[in-house]
Design a protein around this motif. Structure first.
Motif, PDB file in Angstrom:
ATOM      1  N   PRO A   7       0.840  -1.201   0.000  1.00  0.00           N
ATOM      2  CA  PRO A   7       0.000   0.000   0.000  1.00  0.00           C
ATOM      3  C   PRO A   7       0.873   1.248   0.000  1.00  0.00           C
ATOM      4  N   SER A  14      -0.620   4.650   0.658  1.00  0.00           N
ATOM      5  CA  SER A  14      -1.244   5.860   1.206  1.00  0.00           C
ATOM      6  C   SER A  14      -2.029   5.594   2.484  1.00  0.00           C
ATOM      7  N   ARG A  15      -1.578   4.680   3.295  1.00  0.00           N
ATOM      8  CA  ARG A  15      -2.252   4.456   4.574  1.00  0.00           C
ATOM      9  C   ARG A  15      -1.251   3.940   5.591  1.00  0.00           C
ATOM     10  N   TYR A  16      -1.657   4.004   6.855  1.00  0.00           N
ATOM     11  CA  TYR A  16      -0.783   3.559   7.938  1.00  0.00           C
ATOM     12  C   TYR A  16      -1.545   2.609   8.847  1.00  0.00           C
ATOM     13  N   GLY A  49       0.407  -5.802   8.804  1.00  0.00           N
ATOM     14  CA  GLY A  49      -0.063  -4.596   8.128  1.00  0.00           C
ATOM     15  C   GLY A  49       0.896  -3.439   8.319  1.00  0.00           C
ATOM     16  N   TRP A  50       1.468  -3.344   9.499  1.00  0.00           N
ATOM     17  CA  TRP A  50       2.456  -2.287   9.770  1.00  0.00           C
ATOM     18  C   TRP A  50       3.685  -2.461   8.899  1.00  0.00           C
ATOM     19  N   THR A 109       2.842  -1.410   5.288  1.00  0.00           N
ATOM     20  CA  THR A 109       2.691   0.031   5.080  1.00  0.00           C
ATOM     21  C   THR A 109       4.002   0.796   5.273  1.00  0.00           C
ATOM     22  N   LEU A 166       1.446   9.475   5.918  1.00  0.00           N
ATOM     23  CA  LEU A 166       1.673   8.915   7.241  1.00  0.00           C
ATOM     24  C   LEU A 166       1.505  10.015   8.300  1.00  0.00           C
TER      25      LEU A 166
END
Length: 320
Positions: free
Chosen positions: A167, A169-171, A180-181, A184, A267
């Motif tokens: 991804p 554009s997300r955190y 997920g961390w 990103t 972020l």
């Protein structure tokens, strides 16, 4: 150990005027900004002059520069950075929320840069003037010339748009999902690490080459010691002293670059609150964020100085 403590004490004393100078510079730049905080915070529409003056007086914006500076120093002594003019929220609360992400990004970028630079720098020095060395030197030359934001654009195009692996554009907070961390933070960390890794690779290679040409290396090799023992036990340890001195400056670059990278990947770190502070005419937020990054840079360089002193063989012989 006494010598180390004495050198550390001198270094701390020399930091006092530096920190005061940083505080004065950051405060002066924000106070002489052409943006009027009162007008920026109240509204973009025309405002009665008396209302603007009341706002300035209520928040001390009409006080002389020296009075405002002394007041700001008083806040710093008590661990405060002022409040948002629009919401009244303490700036320290905003920084406490945003700083961990910037530190995460800086740490990941540094770890990646150190691993890549260590492997490539040592390999380049061992295979000096042969094809691995030539290939690594070409790659690092390109890396030194490539700014982190340009690398970020390429990575987003390749690995987020053309091939949507990560991804862009997300955190994701690590407390919610470690995987997920990692996903990103991969592209931002690589963008930040690539130019630093290229610079450190060249420095490590130069330092390693100088160390490999010393007499004790030839003596050790002539005595029948395996090359991996000579390099791992002596050469690498001595050759990393000079790169260690450079890392402190590069960490400051990482922290500054993280502010830009955070904006490109959306972020919510220090870069976001700085940009929002500039857009909304919030001098306390901007100077608090800039001052935090600057003081973090000073603290990191102090740690690097101590590590350099401990890694110095001459200092180790004095403290033994």
């Amino acid at each position: 150990m006494v010598l180390v403590l004495r050198l550390l004490g001198r270094r701390l004393l020399s930091l006092i005027p530096l920190v005061l100078g940083i505080v004065l510079f950051v405060f002066a730049v924000m106070q002489f900004s052409p943006t009027d905080p009162a007008i920026a915070v109240l509204s973009d529409a025309p405002i009665p002059p008396d209302q603007v003056e009341q706002f300035r007086h209520a928040h001390g914006l009409d006080a002389p520069f020296v009075v405002r500076y002394v007041s700001f120093l008083g806040l710093l002594i008590h661990g405060q950075l002022g409040k948002s003019l629009a919401t009244g929220q303490p700036v320290t609360d905003l920084i406490t929320t945003a700083l961990p992400l910037t530190l995460q990004l800086t740490f990941l970028g540094l770890v990646i840069a150190l691993i890549v630079a260590g492997v490539l720098g040592v390999t380049s020095a061992i295979f000096r003037d042969r094809w691995p060395d030539q290939a690594i030197r070409v790659v690092t030359l390109l890396g030194v010339a490539a700014p982190s934001f340009w690398v970020a654009l390429l990575l987003v195009q390749w690995l987020a748009i053309d091939h949507p692996v990560f991804p862009a554009s997300r955190y994701v907070n690590p407390a919610d999902s470690i995987s997920g961390w990692v996903l990103t933070m991969t592209l931002p960390s690589l963008s930040l690490a690539f130019p630093i890794a290229a610079q450190l690779t060249r420095i490590i290679r130069t330092s390693m080459v100088e160390e490999l040409d010393r007499d004790y290396v030839r003596t050790a090799r002539g005595g029948g010691l395996p090359p991996i023992v000579v390099v791992g036990r002596n050469v690498l340890r001595n050759a990393l002293i000079n790169p260690l001195n450079v890392i402190g400056l590069r960490v400051g670059y990482l922290m500054g670059g993280a502010v830009v990278i955070e904006q490109m990947f959306n972020l919510p770190g220090m870069g976001q609150i700085m940009i929002e502070g500039v857009k909304n005419g919030e001098p306390a937020i901007v100077q608090g964020a800039v001052l935090t990054i600057a003081l973090g840079f000073v603290a990191i360089n102090l740690v690097v100085d101590v590590l350099s002193m401990l890694a110095n063989p001459r200092l180790r012989s004095h403290t033994a």
